[in-house]
Design a protein around this motif. Structure first.
Motif, PDB file in Angstrom:
ATOM      1  N   PHE A 273     -12.201  20.239 -19.968  1.00 28.72           N
ATOM      2  CA  PHE A 273     -12.251  20.093 -18.515  1.00 28.72           C
ATOM      3  C   PHE A 273     -11.269  21.052 -17.849  1.00 28.72           C
ATOM      4  O   PHE A 273     -10.757  20.799 -16.766  1.00 28.72           O
ATOM      5  N   ALA A 276     -12.325  22.573 -13.598  1.00 32.33           N
ATOM      6  CA  ALA A 276     -12.627  21.296 -12.953  1.00 32.33           C
ATOM      7  C   ALA A 276     -14.016  21.248 -12.336  1.00 32.33           C
ATOM      8  O   ALA A 276     -14.516  20.169 -12.006  1.00 32.33           O
ATOM      9  N   GLN A 277     -14.636  22.404 -12.153  1.00 36.05           N
ATOM     10  CA  GLN A 277     -15.972  22.430 -11.565  1.00 36.05           C
ATOM     11  C   GLN A 277     -17.075  22.568 -12.617  1.00 36.05           C
ATOM     12  O   GLN A 277     -18.255  22.480 -12.298  1.00 36.05           O
ATOM     13  N   ALA A 279     -17.256  21.288 -16.502  1.00 32.26           N
ATOM     14  CA  ALA A 279     -16.838  20.744 -17.790  1.00 32.26           C
ATOM     15  C   ALA A 279     -17.761  21.247 -18.895  1.00 32.26           C
ATOM     16  O   ALA A 279     -18.971  21.368 -18.700  1.00 32.26           O
ATOM     17  N   SER A 294     -19.162  17.210 -12.878  1.00 30.47           N
ATOM     18  CA  SER A 294     -17.757  17.281 -12.510  1.00 30.47           C
ATOM     19  C   SER A 294     -17.645  17.297 -10.997  1.00 30.47           C
ATOM     20  O   SER A 294     -18.357  18.053 -10.334  1.00 30.47           O
ATOM     21  N   GLU A 295     -16.737  16.458 -10.482  1.00 29.57           N
ATOM     22  CA  GLU A 295     -16.566  16.417  -9.028  1.00 29.57           C
ATOM     23  C   GLU A 295     -15.254  15.744  -8.686  1.00 29.57           C
ATOM     24  O   GLU A 295     -14.947  14.657  -9.202  1.00 29.57           O
ATOM     25  N   LEU A 299     -15.001  13.327 -14.130  1.00 29.93           N
ATOM     26  CA  LEU A 299     -15.976  13.815 -15.089  1.00 29.93           C
ATOM     27  C   LEU A 299     -16.909  12.683 -15.458  1.00 29.93           C
ATOM     28  O   LEU A 299     -16.471  11.553 -15.694  1.00 29.93           O
ATOM     29  N   LYS A 435     -12.119   9.280 -14.472  1.00 26.75           N
ATOM     30  CA  LYS A 435     -11.608   9.637 -13.146  1.00 26.75           C
ATOM     31  C   LYS A 435     -10.132   9.303 -13.046  1.00 26.75           C
ATOM     32  O   LYS A 435      -9.627   8.377 -13.702  1.00 26.75           O
TER      33      LYS A 435
END
Length: 439
Positions: A273, A276-277, A279, A294-295, A299, A435
């Protein structure tokens, strides 16, 4: 079982993973590790005395097999009988004074008369392919070593092997676990020294006839000696000297499963990860991962496993602090690198399973004992197996005594529970969400 209890006991076992149960429970390299002893289509029967009749270690072994290999067609039966011996004391009621005094051919004839018919009635008619034979505790009479008892024990075991082999079953010779006297060194008890000699005699039979030998005695004794050296009055097994409670039976099952070449891994997932945008899936073993999203630092993905973790009896959680049961038999793993927050909640199908630090994720974590739908499903399987095995005992007794009213309904009820178990142990696809934790 409350989720917090599972999490607490799993955390308490973090250091226990460094312990061993001796060579019988050590990990083998993938290149040399042989296949699990139970094969597709096997009918596994447990033959023994009251320790087997407790339906604990036998149920735990069954639960491992059906959850780890849900596609295999396996059947299990228990033929434990309290007070019994290798010469079938409680099934045939031989004249033991004459049996112990006899020698050579005369004793062999008495053994055959005592063993053959009841073995066919209780075991052979069930058409097992594997029989785990666990006698010895009553055979040695729980007293200092006696040669006459030992000779009867050896002849009885050999006769059981002969009858089973002749009828197409594979005999697995199992030593009894040691007694647990509340003393600093349980191995110094003359009764355990006698059991040690009986175990050696069984090992010799297995070696000469090229049979599977399963040694509970040495690994279990190693644990007793380690724990009793710290506290002579501790009761590891949780029962009496002879009959362990669920904790002891879980350790017994773990020892036997390792010697049956039971694989440790349920499944594993590794993700990266760092971006971050986006994975990335790094690796999977015995599972599939799909729909990775991913948001906002979180994840999510779908995980479809080939099997369930082995359920651990809620009454046996202390076993996880004594022996590395999870490390050696029950690794349901997740590893995520590149996380930035300090701690993350692990949600499975929107249920909070556990909270882990980014360091724990980076190292890899065993989720076997966490809360959520996967653990719940495994526990449902265990409950069904317990129910089926109690009913199976009633059915066997009805067959022995020809109770026609019970025989008219029980077979169908047992078959229905077996079908429920087959369905319940099939893994499902679950949505995992990782999260940042609000706590």
């Amino acid at each position: 079982m409350k989720a917090s209890i599972f999490i607490r006991y799993f955390a308490a076992t973090a250091l226990v993973g460094l312990l061993t149960l001796g060579s019988a429970i050590s990990e083998e390299t993938p290149a040399t590790k042989p296949e699990f002893a139970f094969r597709d289509g096997d009918r596994v029967l447990f033959l023994g005395d009251s320790i087997t009749e407790q339906k604990l270690y036998t149920t735990y072994i069954e639960a491992y097999a059906v959850t780890r290999f849900p596609k295999l067609k396996l059947a299990f039966a228990n033929r434990g009988w309290g007070g019994d011996t290798a010469w079938m004391r409680m099934r045939s009621f031989p004249d033991e004074k004459d049996l112990f005094a006899a020698e050579g051919d005369a004793q062999q004839k008495l053994i055959e008369e005592s063993v053959d018919n009841v073995l066919i009635r209780d075991v052979v008619t069930s058409k097992p392919t594997i029989v785990l034979i666990n006698f010895g505790m009553n055979d040695c009479n729980r007293e200092p070593f006696r040669e006459d008892l030992f000779r009867a024990y050896v002849r009885g075991q050999k006769e059981i092997v002969k009858v089973l082999t002749k009828n197409g079953a594979r005999p697995f010779l199992v030593t009894p676990q040691p007694l647990e006297p509340l003393i600093a060194d349980p191995s110094s008890d003359p009764r355990n020294q006698s059991l040690r000699k009986f175990a050696d005699g069984l090992k010799d039979i297995a070696a000469k006839q090229n049979l599977t030998f399963l040694d509970q005695f040495d690994p279990y004794m190693a644990i007793l000696k380690r724990e009793h050296a710290q506290n002579a009055k501790v009761n590891i097994g949780g029962g009496d000297e002879i009959h362990p409670a669920p904790v002891g039976h879980t350790i017994m099952a773990a020892i036997l499963l390792k010697q049956l070449n039971a694989p440790a891994l349920v499944s594993s997932v590794e993700l990266d990860f760092s971006d971050a945008q986006n994975a990335k899936l790094v690796n999977t073993t015995r599972c599939k991962v799909a729909n990775i999203q991913s948001e906002k630092g979180a994840l999510a993905f779908e995980r479809s496993d080939e099997s369930l973790p082995m359920p651990v009896d809620a009454a046996a959680l202390d076993a996880l602090k004594i022996a590395p049961v999870l490390d050696d038999l029950n690794r349901y793993e997740i590893k995520i690198t590149g996380l930035t927050a300090d701690r993350y909640d692990v949600m499975i199908d929107d249920e909070l399973a556990t909270t882990l630090s980014k360091q724990e994720f980076a190292k890899g974590w065993n989720l076997t004992m966490t809360a959520g739908p996967i653990t719940k499903q495994a526990q449902e399987v265990l409950a069904l197996i317990f129910k089926k095995n109690v009913l199976g005992q009633t059915l066997w007794e009805a067959q022995i005594h020809n109770r026609k009213k019970q025989l008219a309904t029980l077979p169908e009820q047992v078959a229905d529970l077996e079908a429920q178990i087959t369905t319940a142990c099939q893994p499902k696809t679950h949505r995992f969400t990782i999260k940042p934790s609000g706590n």
